[in-house]
Design an enzyme around this catalytic site. Structure first.
Site, PDB file in Angstrom:
ATOM      1  N   GLY A 125       0.782  -1.224   0.000  1.00 40.99           N
ATOM      2  CA  GLY A 125       0.000   0.000   0.000  1.00 40.99           C
ATOM      3  C   GLY A 125       0.815   1.277   0.000  1.00 40.99           C
ATOM      4  O   GLY A 125       1.794   1.428  -0.750  1.00 40.99           O
ATOM      5  N   ILE A 126       0.415   2.212   0.854  1.00 45.19           N
ATOM      6  CA  ILE A 126       1.078   3.507   0.938  1.00 45.19           C
ATOM      7  C   ILE A 126       2.532   3.349   1.361  1.00 45.19           C
ATOM      8  O   ILE A 126       3.417   4.044   0.858  1.00 45.19           O
ATOM      9  CB  ILE A 126       0.311   4.422   1.913  1.00 45.19           C
ATOM     10  CG1 ILE A 126      -1.034   4.837   1.299  1.00 45.19           C
ATOM     11  CG2 ILE A 126       1.136   5.665   2.268  1.00 45.19           C
ATOM     12  CD1 ILE A 126      -1.954   5.561   2.255  1.00 45.19           C
ATOM     13  N   ASP A 165       7.129  -5.231  14.698  1.00 39.96           N
ATOM     14  CA  ASP A 165       5.812  -4.973  15.266  1.00 39.96           C
ATOM     15  C   ASP A 165       5.899  -3.608  15.927  1.00 39.96           C
ATOM     16  O   ASP A 165       6.576  -3.441  16.952  1.00 39.96           O
ATOM     17  CB  ASP A 165       5.459  -6.057  16.292  1.00 39.96           C
ATOM     18  CG  ASP A 165       4.071  -5.869  16.900  1.00 39.96           C
ATOM     19  OD1 ASP A 165       3.523  -4.748  16.828  1.00 39.96           O
ATOM     20  OD2 ASP A 165       3.539  -6.844  17.463  1.00 39.96           O
ATOM     21  N   ASN A 190       4.063   4.875   9.061  1.00 38.02           N
ATOM     22  CA  ASN A 190       2.978   4.552   8.149  1.00 38.02           C
ATOM     23  C   ASN A 190       2.138   3.353   8.592  1.00 38.02           C
ATOM     24  O   ASN A 190       0.962   3.270   8.239  1.00 38.02           O
ATOM     25  CB  ASN A 190       3.556   4.274   6.754  1.00 38.02           C
ATOM     26  CG  ASN A 190       2.558   3.598   5.845  1.00 38.02           C
ATOM     27  OD1 ASN A 190       1.641   4.226   5.329  1.00 38.02           O
ATOM     28  ND2 ASN A 190       2.712   2.290   5.660  1.00 38.02           N
ATOM     29  N   TYR A 219     -10.897   3.773  14.496  1.00 43.18           N
ATOM     30  CA  TYR A 219      -9.991   4.355  13.510  1.00 43.18           C
ATOM     31  C   TYR A 219      -9.998   5.872  13.619  1.00 43.18           C
ATOM     32  O   TYR A 219      -8.947   6.520  13.581  1.00 43.18           O
ATOM     33  CB  TYR A 219     -10.402   3.896  12.112  1.00 43.18           C
ATOM     34  CG  TYR A 219      -9.388   4.169  11.030  1.00 43.18           C
ATOM     35  CD1 TYR A 219      -8.231   3.399  10.925  1.00 43.18           C
ATOM     36  CD2 TYR A 219      -9.585   5.181  10.099  1.00 43.18           C
ATOM     37  CE1 TYR A 219      -7.303   3.640   9.925  1.00 43.18           C
ATOM     38  CE2 TYR A 219      -8.673   5.426   9.098  1.00 43.18           C
ATOM     39  CZ  TYR A 219      -7.524   4.651   9.010  1.00 43.18           C
ATOM     40  OH  TYR A 219      -6.608   4.899   8.017  1.00 43.18           O
ATOM     41  N   LYS A 259      -6.537   7.999  14.491  1.00 39.22           N
ATOM     42  CA  LYS A 259      -5.949   8.929  13.532  1.00 39.22           C
ATOM     43  C   LYS A 259      -6.036  10.373  14.016  1.00 39.22           C
ATOM     44  O   LYS A 259      -5.183  11.203  13.686  1.00 39.22           O
ATOM     45  CB  LYS A 259      -6.619   8.771  12.171  1.00 39.22           C
ATOM     46  CG  LYS A 259      -6.298   7.440  11.494  1.00 39.22           C
ATOM     47  CD  LYS A 259      -4.793   7.241  11.290  1.00 39.22           C
ATOM     48  CE  LYS A 259      -4.464   6.011  10.482  1.00 39.22           C
ATOM     49  NZ  LYS A 259      -3.017   5.863  10.232  1.00 39.22           N
ATOM     50  N   ILE A 314      -7.909   5.845  -0.411  1.00 36.86           N
ATOM     51  CA  ILE A 314      -6.873   5.419  -1.341  1.00 36.86           C
ATOM     52  C   ILE A 314      -7.081   3.948  -1.689  1.00 36.86           C
ATOM     53  O   ILE A 314      -7.443   3.146  -0.822  1.00 36.86           O
ATOM     54  CB  ILE A 314      -5.467   5.621  -0.717  1.00 36.86           C
ATOM     55  CG1 ILE A 314      -5.317   7.043  -0.169  1.00 36.86           C
ATOM     56  CG2 ILE A 314      -4.386   5.305  -1.740  1.00 36.86           C
ATOM     57  CD1 ILE A 314      -5.407   8.144  -1.194  1.00 36.86           C
ATOM     58  N   THR A 355      -6.047   0.772  -1.668  1.00 40.50           N
ATOM     59  CA  THR A 355      -5.057  -0.098  -1.044  1.00 40.50           C
ATOM     60  C   THR A 355      -5.748  -1.360  -0.553  1.00 40.50           C
ATOM     61  O   THR A 355      -6.981  -1.432  -0.472  1.00 40.50           O
ATOM     62  CB  THR A 355      -4.379   0.584   0.160  1.00 40.50           C
ATOM     63  OG1 THR A 355      -5.366   0.829   1.176  1.00 40.50           O
ATOM     64  CG2 THR A 355      -3.718   1.902  -0.234  1.00 40.50           C
TER      65      THR A 355
END
Length: 255
Positions: free
Chosen positions: A16-17, A62, A89, A153, A157, A188, A190
């Protein structure tokens, strides 16, 4: 070669990103340490970078474990002497509203997305003080606006958004020469987004249609869109930016 002779550490770099960012920064001359829970994923990205003439190493990590941060930083600095750029990330998502999300889901998401970023900054700042550098924390538009299906989430974030500002002020006031900024991707394309939709079951189609309709440019973003933003923040072109939030979302939050 905007990052020539710079050492970069990218967490969650195996897909992904994180993968796009690792590849993009390596293409600009950086030595990239690609860390991931999945060793084969990190190794695949490193192989692609090496095949393109770049320099990279794969590490299993991890991000929720303090001891593994210490080991990762020690390995990178022993090999390359310094860390100039940290890209926090690594991230996870588990859908659920405030009534249905479990405490286990909440703790899992926040341990990776929030605590992992905190541990990464704390582990890397001492190694970045003398030369200075750039810390890039991948937050989300979900750290700015709410979504009824993403309570854990959203919280994780949003924590990244504000801890970035706290760390930026600390590093500036301490004279460390370290800039700390956050990137806030929109939706995005992903594997994590695909997995999140799959976990929604019957609600997935409605959610996807609602999201596309709310993006002014009319489509999901690509991982490389975020990688290009990370390149800007990693380079000296953003030398007057710290504590900032860079939103890359196709206009979603402009409403």
């Amino acid at each position: 070669m905007r990052l020539q002779n710079k050492t970069v550490l990218v967490t969650g770099g195996g897909s992904g990103i994180g993968e796009a960012t690792s590849v993009r920064l390596a293409a600009e001359g950086a030595r990239v340490a690609v860390t991931d829970l999945v060793e084969s994923a990190a190794q695949r990205v490193v192989a692609n970078i090496s095949d393109a003439g770049g320099t990279a190493m794969a590490l299993v990590q991890d991000v929720t474990l303090e001891s593994e941060w210490e080991e990762t930083v020690a390995t990178v600095t022993d090999q390359w002497g310094e860390i100039d750029v940290l890209v926090n990330n690594a991230g996870v998502a588990r859908p659920g509203n405030v009534e249905e999300a479990t405490l286990a889901d909440w703790r899992f998401v926040n341990s990776v997305n929030s605590e992992g970023v905190f541990l990464g900054m704390r582990a890397c700042i001492p190694k970045m003080r003398k030369p200075g550098g750039s810390i890039i924390n991948i937050s989300s538009i979900e750290g700015i606006v709410g979504d009824p299906l993403l309570i854990a989430y959203n919280a994780s974030k949003a924590a990244v958004r504000t801890m970035t500002k706290s760390a930026a002020l600390h590093c500036a006031e301490a004279g460390h020469g370290i800039r700390v900024n956050s990137i806030h991707p929109g939706f995005i394309e992903t594997a994590m987004v695909a997995d999140g939709l799959a976990a929604m079951g019957d609600a997935a189609a409605e959610f996807h249609q609602r999201i596309i309709a709310a993006i002014p440019v009319g489509h999901l973003g690509q991982a490389m869109d975020i990688a290009n933003a990370a390149l800007f923040l990693a380079s000296e072109e953003s030398s007057y930016m710290t504590g900032s939030e860079l939103v890359v979302d196709g206009g979603y939050t402009a409403h």
